[in-house]
Design a protein around this motif. Structure first.
Motif, mmCIF file in Angstrom:
data_model
loop_
_atom_site.group_PDB
_atom_site.id
_atom_site.type_symbol
_atom_site.label_atom_id
_atom_site.label_comp_id
_atom_site.label_asym_id
_atom_site.label_seq_id
_atom_site.Cartn_x
_atom_site.Cartn_y
_atom_site.Cartn_z
ATOM 1 N N TYR A 326 0.621 -0.999 0.084
ATOM 2 C CA TYR A 326 -0.752 -0.067 -0.258
ATOM 3 C C TYR A 326 1.201 1.135 0.054
ATOM 4 C CZ TYR A 326 -3.206 3.799 1.806
ATOM 5 O OH TYR A 326 -3.492 5.081 2.183
ATOM 6 N N ASN A 327 1.625 1.513 0.821
ATOM 7 C CA ASN A 327 3.322 2.660 1.018
ATOM 8 C C ASN A 327 3.572 2.766 -0.959
ATOM 9 O OD1 ASN A 327 2.492 2.651 3.760
ATOM 10 N ND2 ASN A 327 3.742 1.616 4.063
ATOM 11 N N TYR A 328 3.288 1.849 -1.572
ATOM 12 C CA TYR A 328 3.687 2.208 -2.643
ATOM 13 C C TYR A 328 3.433 2.436 -3.974
ATOM 14 C CZ TYR A 328 8.087 0.885 -0.025
ATOM 15 O OH TYR A 328 9.509 0.605 0.836
ATOM 16 N N HIS A 329 1.858 2.241 -3.448
ATOM 17 C CA HIS A 329 0.673 2.650 -4.484
ATOM 18 C C HIS A 329 -0.464 4.089 -4.190
ATOM 19 C CE1 HIS A 329 -0.151 -2.180 -5.167
ATOM 20 N NE2 HIS A 329 1.291 -1.203 -5.337
ATOM 21 N N PHE A 330 -0.458 4.779 -5.568
ATOM 22 C CA PHE A 330 -1.538 5.585 -5.663
ATOM 23 C C PHE A 330 -0.909 7.261 -5.696
ATOM 24 C CE2 PHE A 330 -3.755 1.489 -3.282
ATOM 25 C CZ PHE A 330 -4.559 1.547 -4.459
ATOM 26 N N ALA A 331 0.063 7.718 -4.640
ATOM 27 C CA ALA A 331 0.277 8.748 -4.729
ATOM 28 C C ALA A 331 0.711 9.401 -6.173
ATOM 29 C CB ALA A 331 1.938 8.838 -4.235
ATOM 30 N N ASP A 332 0.923 8.704 -7.224
ATOM 31 C CA ASP A 332 0.704 9.302 -8.543
ATOM 32 C C ASP A 332 -0.353 9.094 -8.786
ATOM 33 O OD1 ASP A 332 2.369 9.808 -11.446
ATOM 34 O OD2 ASP A 332 3.218 7.539 -11.685
ATOM 35 N N GLU A 333 -1.209 8.010 -8.698
ATOM 36 C CA GLU A 333 -3.082 8.334 -9.602
ATOM 37 C C GLU A 333 -3.237 9.335 -8.736
ATOM 38 O OE1 GLU A 333 -1.532 5.580 -8.634
ATOM 39 O OE2 GLU A 333 -1.566 3.958 -9.628
ATOM 40 N N ILE A 334 -2.660 10.180 -7.580
ATOM 41 C CA ILE A 334 -3.719 11.041 -6.920
ATOM 42 C C ILE A 334 -3.347 12.395 -7.753
ATOM 43 C CG2 ILE A 334 -3.576 12.190 -4.509
ATOM 44 C CD1 ILE A 334 -3.445 9.571 -3.611
ATOM 45 N N ALA A 335 -1.803 12.205 -7.556
ATOM 46 C CA ALA A 335 -1.071 13.178 -8.564
ATOM 47 C C ALA A 335 -1.456 13.824 -9.558
ATOM 48 C CB ALA A 335 -0.149 13.338 -8.079
ATOM 49 N N GLN A 336 -2.280 13.241 -10.235
ATOM 50 C CA GLN A 336 -2.776 12.774 -11.921
ATOM 51 C C GLN A 336 -4.477 13.171 -11.872
ATOM 52 O OE1 GLN A 336 -2.283 9.303 -14.248
ATOM 53 N NE2 GLN A 336 0.117 8.823 -13.201
ATOM 54 N N LYS A 382 -15.341 17.444 -3.367
ATOM 55 C CA LYS A 382 -15.225 17.004 -4.601
ATOM 56 C C LYS A 382 -14.627 15.527 -3.553
ATOM 57 C CE LYS A 382 -13.853 16.738 -9.938
ATOM 58 N NZ LYS A 382 -13.615 17.334 -10.556
ATOM 59 N N LYS A 383 -15.027 13.784 -4.787
ATOM 60 C CA LYS A 383 -14.445 12.917 -4.632
ATOM 61 C C LYS A 383 -14.039 12.248 -5.685
ATOM 62 C CE LYS A 383 -16.999 9.579 -3.013
ATOM 63 N NZ LYS A 383 -18.170 8.475 -2.700
ATOM 64 N N PHE A 384 -12.522 12.037 -5.748
ATOM 65 C CA PHE A 384 -11.665 10.994 -6.564
ATOM 66 C C PHE A 384 -11.696 10.022 -6.484
ATOM 67 C CE2 PHE A 384 -9.783 15.967 -7.013
ATOM 68 C CZ PHE A 384 -10.721 16.516 -7.717
ATOM 69 N N GLN A 385 -11.841 9.479 -8.021
ATOM 70 C CA GLN A 385 -11.654 7.578 -7.091
ATOM 71 C C GLN A 385 -10.869 6.968 -7.672
ATOM 72 O OE1 GLN A 385 -17.179 6.597 -6.141
ATOM 73 N NE2 GLN A 385 -15.333 5.953 -7.996
ATOM 74 N N TYR A 397 -10.891 12.536 -0.998
ATOM 75 C CA TYR A 397 -12.007 13.910 -0.362
ATOM 76 C C TYR A 397 -11.405 15.440 -0.948
ATOM 77 C CZ TYR A 397 -14.505 9.758 1.415
ATOM 78 O OH TYR A 397 -14.655 8.389 1.295
ATOM 79 N N TYR A 398 -11.406 15.914 -1.102
ATOM 80 C CA TYR A 398 -11.643 17.628 -1.609
ATOM 81 C C TYR A 398 -12.332 18.568 -1.143
ATOM 82 C CZ TYR A 398 -11.052 22.306 -3.915
ATOM 83 O OH TYR A 398 -10.588 23.131 -4.305
#
Length: 403
Positions: A326-336, A382-385, A397-398
């Motif tokens: 988990y600690n190596y996932h999602f940061a890139d996707e969230i930034a995009q 807003k909610k990003f999924q 959540y924004y």
């Protein structure tokens, strides 16, 4: 054509290494920077910091560039392992199988994809052992350089101390003792946690580094060689790290990264013992060995598959943060997702997430009116999924603080 036939093992290894390196680069592109890696990249001033920053400087700020130096050390380690085992096995097929098993060890693969010292320590250790096997003498210049690279080399110096004491090599005995003391003076040796036994944790980690059955065979091989076989320098390096990791685990939690690099270099010893044990038996009595070997390889590649292609595991979990990666996932996707909404500065209560997002061009500003959270909020704008196979994996959540 005859030359190609004679070097079939080199061609196979080169082909497999090329393909698997491409796979590692593909996996690296889908691994986001972790909080610990972000601290190393931005704040720490050590070898990992300079390597990762140099790579990003030349290759651009991307996940691949961040991890490229460590994949390169992986490739070099495999090549050195192949060169080190020249004339070690009776058959070239044995040598090829040994190197292939080494390159597919889960611990080796994991080390090649993360910003940590493990794969560098593995490379340096094999380099030293290769020099020793090739020239039959110790390279004290390399050992002196190792002192300043990482604290874990204290284990190597300790192993060489025991090896020199057993074989009455006075010069190595004195130098290894001095280097061990120097390493301890510079770095110390980190242990942490409350005084209690972590022996089962250490055992489980080693099983994941090798894969369960291969680890059991490692344990058997080291015991068998120690009792009946010739205790080579490779055995001393591996066994010293292994024993001290377990001794320390009786009282403290240890950094397994300090010990594992010296344990995995023993693969050629294990394989040589296996092939010898296999061939001393008549063909009709080898069936059990073949079945155990097949099961061991099957479990090994299952472990490798889980390490490399682990995102489907999210589909079986109630909480995303229960995933081991988990600690190596999602940061890139969230930034995009944020950048698509023209959000480039944010604030949050999650300081670890903010540090990770910096790598992808999302900057932290305490005065920003853009607040984000991966923990559920009752009120949000807003909610990003983030979805995987049409299944919601993570929500962001924004909140616009201007309102």
């Amino acid at each position: 054509m005859r030359h190609l036939t004679q070097n079939w093992h080199v061609n196979i290894l080169g082909f497999v290494l090329f393909l698997f390196t491409a796979v590692l680069l593909l996996i690296a592109d889908n691994l986001s920077i972790s909080y610990k890696e972000a601290l190393t990249f931005y704040d720490e001033k050590n070898l990992l910091h300079y390597l990762s920053n140099l790579s990003v400087y030349f290759l651009g700020q991307s996940n691949i560039a961040l991890r490229f130096p460590f994949i390169l050390f992986y490739v070099l380690s495999v090549i050195l392992m192949y060169k080190m085992t020249a004339d070690y096995f009776k058959y070239e097929s044995d040598r090829l199988i040994s190197v292939l098993i080494f390159m597919f060890l889960p611990g080796i693969i994991g080390a090649s994809l993360l910003v940590n010292n493990s794969i560098i320590v593995i490379f340096c250790t094999i380099l030293y052992l290769y020099y020793y096997r090739t020239y039959n003498r110790h390279n004290y210049v390399l050992l002196f350089i190792f002192v300043f690279l990482d604290n874990s080399f204290a284990i190597l110096f300790l192993a060489l101390f025991f090896y020199a004491m057993k074989n009455r090599q006075n010069q190595l005995f004195i130098i290894s003792l001095i280097l061990f003391g120097l390493s301890m003076y510079i770095f110390g040796f980190d242990t942490f946690g409350k005084p209690k036994s972590h022996i089962l944790d250490t055992f489980a980690i080693y099983a994941s580094i090798f894969s369960p059955l291969l680890f059991l065979y490692f344990f058997y091989s080291m015991y068998r060689i120690g009792v009946k076989g010739k205790r080579s320098i490779y055995w001393y390096v591996s066994m010293t790290a292994f024993l001290f990791s377990f001794l320390l685990s009786f009282r403290q939690k240890i950094y397994i990264e300090d010990f594992a690099p010296f344990v995995v270099v023993t693969v050629p010893l294990m394989m040589k013992l296996f092939f010898h044990s296999l061939r001393v038996r008549l063909p009709r009595f080898r069936d059990k060995h073949y079945k155990v070997a097949a099961l061991t390889l099957f479990l090994l590649f299952v472990n490798v598959g889980v390490i490399l292609f682990n995102k489907p595991i999210y589909l079986m979990l109630k909480q995303s943060d229960d995933h081991f990666a988990y600690n190596y996932h999602f940061a890139d996707e969230i930034a995009q997702l944020l950048q698509k909404s023209n959000i480039y500065t944010v604030t949050s209560n999650d300081y670890k997430l903010l540090k990770r997002l910096e790598f992808y061009g999302i900057h932290t500003d305490k005065k920003s009116t853009n607040f984000i959270s991966i923990k559920p909020l009752n009120v949000y704008d807003k909610k990003f999924q983030i979805d995987y196979f049409n299944t919601n994996i993570l929500n962001i959540y924004y909140v616009n603080l201007k309102k």
